[in-house]
Design a protein around this motif. Structure first.
Motif, PDB file in Angstrom:
ATOM      1  N   VAL A   1      34.328 -23.955  -1.236  1.00 14.62           N
ATOM      2  CA  VAL A   1      33.252 -24.529  -0.424  1.00 14.62           C
ATOM      3  C   VAL A   1      32.067 -24.924  -1.304  1.00 14.62           C
ATOM      4  CG1 VAL A   1      31.562 -24.018   1.390  1.00 14.62           C
ATOM      5  CG2 VAL A   1      33.965 -23.379   1.709  1.00 14.62           C
ATOM      6  N   VAL A   2      31.664 -24.032  -2.197  1.00 10.71           N
ATOM      7  CA  VAL A   2      30.518 -24.310  -3.078  1.00 10.71           C
ATOM      8  C   VAL A   2      30.834 -25.483  -4.000  1.00 10.71           C
ATOM      9  CG1 VAL A   2      29.133 -23.362  -4.985  1.00 10.71           C
ATOM     10  CG2 VAL A   2      29.569 -21.984  -2.943  1.00 10.71           C
ATOM     11  N   LEU A   3      32.030 -25.499  -4.559  1.00  9.61           N
ATOM     12  CA  LEU A   3      32.442 -26.591  -5.434  1.00  9.61           C
ATOM     13  C   LEU A   3      32.440 -27.916  -4.674  1.00  9.61           C
ATOM     14  CD1 LEU A   3      33.560 -27.399  -8.226  1.00  9.61           C
ATOM     15  CD2 LEU A   3      35.841 -26.835  -7.363  1.00  9.61           C
ATOM     16  N   SER A   4      32.959 -27.912  -3.463  1.00  3.01           N
ATOM     17  CA  SER A   4      32.991 -29.129  -2.641  1.00  3.01           C
ATOM     18  C   SER A   4      31.584 -29.623  -2.317  1.00  3.01           C
ATOM     19  CB  SER A   4      33.763 -28.878  -1.343  1.00  3.01           C
ATOM     20  OG  SER A   4      35.097 -28.545  -1.623  1.00  3.01           O
ATOM     21  N   LYS A   5      30.717 -28.710  -1.931  1.00  8.59           N
ATOM     22  CA  LYS A   5      29.337 -29.098  -1.600  1.00  8.59           C
ATOM     23  C   LYS A   5      28.587 -29.597  -2.832  1.00  8.59           C
ATOM     24  CE  LYS A   5      28.663 -26.269   2.511  1.00  8.59           C
ATOM     25  NZ  LYS A   5      27.905 -25.161   3.118  1.00  8.59           N
ATOM     26  N   ALA A   6      28.788 -28.948  -3.962  1.00 17.88           N
ATOM     27  CA  ALA A   6      28.123 -29.375  -5.199  1.00 17.88           C
ATOM     28  C   ALA A   6      28.620 -30.760  -5.605  1.00 17.88           C
ATOM     29  CB  ALA A   6      28.373 -28.366  -6.318  1.00 17.88           C
ATOM     30  N   TYR A   7      29.919 -30.959  -5.521  1.00 17.42           N
ATOM     31  CA  TYR A   7      30.485 -32.270  -5.860  1.00 17.42           C
ATOM     32  C   TYR A   7      29.878 -33.342  -4.964  1.00 17.42           C
ATOM     33  CZ  TYR A   7      33.551 -36.268  -6.045  1.00 17.42           C
ATOM     34  OH  TYR A   7      34.013 -37.546  -6.149  1.00 17.42           O
ATOM     35  N   ARG A   8      29.841 -33.082  -3.673  1.00 21.89           N
ATOM     36  CA  ARG A   8      29.310 -34.064  -2.718  1.00 21.89           C
ATOM     37  C   ARG A   8      27.842 -34.382  -3.030  1.00 21.89           C
ATOM     38  NH1 ARG A   8      30.327 -38.368  -0.544  1.00 21.89           N
ATOM     39  NH2 ARG A   8      32.385 -37.502  -0.564  1.00 21.89           N
ATOM     40  N   ALA A   9      27.046 -33.361  -3.298  1.00 23.08           N
ATOM     41  CA  ALA A   9      25.620 -33.569  -3.579  1.00 23.08           C
ATOM     42  C   ALA A   9      25.430 -34.393  -4.856  1.00 23.08           C
ATOM     43  CB  ALA A   9      24.896 -32.232  -3.687  1.00 23.08           C
ATOM     44  N   VAL A  10      26.167 -34.064  -5.902  1.00 24.43           N
ATOM     45  CA  VAL A  10      26.063 -34.793  -7.167  1.00 24.43           C
ATOM     46  C   VAL A  10      26.594 -36.217  -6.985  1.00 24.43           C
ATOM     47  CG1 VAL A  10      26.941 -34.913  -9.544  1.00 24.43           C
ATOM     48  CG2 VAL A  10      26.113 -32.733  -8.627  1.00 24.43           C
ATOM     49  N   PHE A  11      27.754 -36.348  -6.351  1.00 27.66           N
ATOM     50  CA  PHE A  11      28.351 -37.671  -6.141  1.00 27.66           C
ATOM     51  C   PHE A  11      27.420 -38.578  -5.336  1.00 27.66           C
ATOM     52  CE2 PHE A  11      30.847 -40.803  -3.869  1.00 27.66           C
ATOM     53  CZ  PHE A  11      31.602 -41.358  -4.890  1.00 27.66           C
ATOM     54  N   ASP A  12      26.805 -38.040  -4.294  1.00 29.69           N
ATOM     55  CA  ASP A  12      25.898 -38.840  -3.472  1.00 29.69           C
ATOM     56  C   ASP A  12      24.728 -39.376  -4.298  1.00 29.69           C
ATOM     57  OD1 ASP A  12      27.508 -38.448  -1.271  1.00 29.69           O
ATOM     58  OD2 ASP A  12      26.180 -36.983  -0.303  1.00 29.69           O
ATOM     59  N   GLN A  13      24.191 -38.554  -5.199  1.00 26.94           N
ATOM     60  CA  GLN A  13      23.089 -38.995  -6.055  1.00 26.94           C
ATOM     61  C   GLN A  13      23.548 -40.080  -7.032  1.00 26.94           C
ATOM     62  OE1 GLN A  13      19.728 -38.225  -6.087  1.00 26.94           O
ATOM     63  NE2 GLN A  13      20.260 -37.368  -4.105  1.00 26.94           N
ATOM     64  N   VAL A  14      24.729 -39.892  -7.620  1.00 29.83           N
ATOM     65  CA  VAL A  14      25.272 -40.881  -8.558  1.00 29.83           C
ATOM     66  C   VAL A  14      25.562 -42.188  -7.813  1.00 29.83           C
ATOM     67  CG1 VAL A  14      27.247 -41.434 -10.042  1.00 29.83           C
ATOM     68  CG2 VAL A  14      26.174 -39.189 -10.193  1.00 29.83           C
ATOM     69  N   ALA A  15      26.153 -42.094  -6.628  1.00 34.88           N
ATOM     70  CA  ALA A  15      26.466 -43.293  -5.837  1.00 34.88           C
ATOM     71  C   ALA A  15      25.195 -44.059  -5.488  1.00 34.88           C
ATOM     72  CB  ALA A  15      27.222 -42.903  -4.574  1.00 34.88           C
ATOM     73  N   LYS A  16      24.139 -43.335  -5.153  1.00 30.43           N
ATOM     74  CA  LYS A  16      22.854 -43.961  -4.831  1.00 30.43           C
ATOM     75  C   LYS A  16      22.335 -44.737  -6.042  1.00 30.43           C
ATOM     76  CE  LYS A  16      18.158 -42.498  -3.704  1.00 30.43           C
ATOM     77  NZ  LYS A  16      17.329 -41.309  -3.480  1.00 30.43           N
ATOM     78  N   ASP A  17      22.446 -44.133  -7.217  1.00 33.01           N
ATOM     79  CA  ASP A  17      22.004 -44.804  -8.440  1.00 33.01           C
ATOM     80  C   ASP A  17      22.822 -46.065  -8.685  1.00 33.01           C
ATOM     81  OD1 ASP A  17      20.581 -44.987 -11.047  1.00 33.01           O
ATOM     82  OD2 ASP A  17      22.584 -44.594 -11.846  1.00 33.01           O
ATOM     83  N   ILE A  18      24.136 -45.974  -8.543  1.00 31.23           N
ATOM     84  CA  ILE A  18      25.018 -47.119  -8.792  1.00 31.23           C
ATOM     85  C   ILE A  18      24.745 -48.236  -7.777  1.00 31.23           C
ATOM     86  CG2 ILE A  18      27.432 -47.881  -8.707  1.00 31.23           C
ATOM     87  CD1 ILE A  18      28.121 -45.106  -9.963  1.00 31.23           C
ATOM     88  N   ARG A  19      24.567 -47.872  -6.511  1.00 30.36           N
ATOM     89  CA  ARG A  19      24.252 -48.876  -5.480  1.00 30.36           C
ATOM     90  C   ARG A  19      22.942 -49.600  -5.802  1.00 30.36           C
ATOM     91  NH1 ARG A  19      25.934 -44.850  -2.004  1.00 30.36           N
ATOM     92  NH2 ARG A  19      23.773 -44.381  -1.448  1.00 30.36           N
ATOM     93  N   GLY A  20      22.021 -48.881  -6.432  1.00 31.49           N
ATOM     94  CA  GLY A  20      20.754 -49.491  -6.835  1.00 31.49           C
ATOM     95  C   GLY A  20      20.937 -50.613  -7.848  1.00 31.49           C
ATOM     96  N   HIS A  21      22.098 -50.660  -8.473  1.00 27.54           N
ATOM     97  CA  HIS A  21      22.405 -51.718  -9.442  1.00 27.54           C
ATOM     98  C   HIS A  21      23.341 -52.772  -8.850  1.00 27.54           C
ATOM     99  CE1 HIS A  21      20.411 -49.572 -12.675  1.00 27.54           C
ATOM    100  NE2 HIS A  21      21.063 -48.481 -12.321  1.00 27.54           N
TER     101      HIS A  21
END
Length: 157
Positions: free
Chosen positions: A21-41
């Motif tokens: 559960v912790v690994l899944s939530k951490a992955y989702r939180a990190v991925f969402d931030q990275v995706a936001k950065d990529i979408r900004g480009h």
């Protein structure tokens, strides 16, 4: 009844589910931030993953791209079509095997990643700043160990 309760209590002490559960939530939180950065480009994460693979590893057979970034072959065709229309990627048929088509990044695609990547890297540093350097190294070691073990389980099936 006592055996069932003891088995339940023993399982409750096992950290496996909590780790998942912790690994899944951490992955989702990190991925969402990275995706936001990529979408900004102006890209999505799949487009960026394909371009980054071609940028760092050079020309790739379309069939291999899916394996390397964990994407279905039909999706690869769609993504490469989009990137080709934007002028970021080009296809080249194999001279030896008509069934194989290669994709490579164009000068325009390289320039886009040259422009994006330094800022993207900084953003990843910001996202992962919740761990110090030694914690990052330990996390890398442990997650790699877990991933290799899980991958080996899949190969046994």
């Amino acid at each position: 009844m006592d055996q069932e309760r003891n088995a339940y209590l023993k399982k409750k002490q096992d950290p496996s589910l909590k780790l998942f559960v912790v690994l899944s939530k951490a992955y989702r939180a990190v991925f969402d931030q990275v995706a936001k950065d990529i979408r900004g480009h102006g890209l999505n994460t799949t487009d960026f993953a394909v371009m980054e693979l071609l940028y760092h590893q050079g020309e790739q057979a379309l069939q291999k791209i899916g394996d390397k970034i964990l994407l279905a072959s039909g999706s690869i065709t769609y993504v490469v079509d989009k990137l080709e229309k934007k002028g970021f990627v080009k296809r080249t048929p194999s001279p030896d095997d008509r069934r194989i088509t290669y994709a490579s990044i164009t000068e325009s695609g390289q320039q886009l990643l040259n422009d994006i990547f330094p800022e993207h890297w900084k953003q990843i540093e910001v996202i992962t700043a919740g761990l110090d350097e030694s914690e990052k190294q330990e996390a890398i070691r442990l997650l790699k160990k877990l991933g290799i073990y899980a991958d080996d389980l899949t190969k046994r099936d």
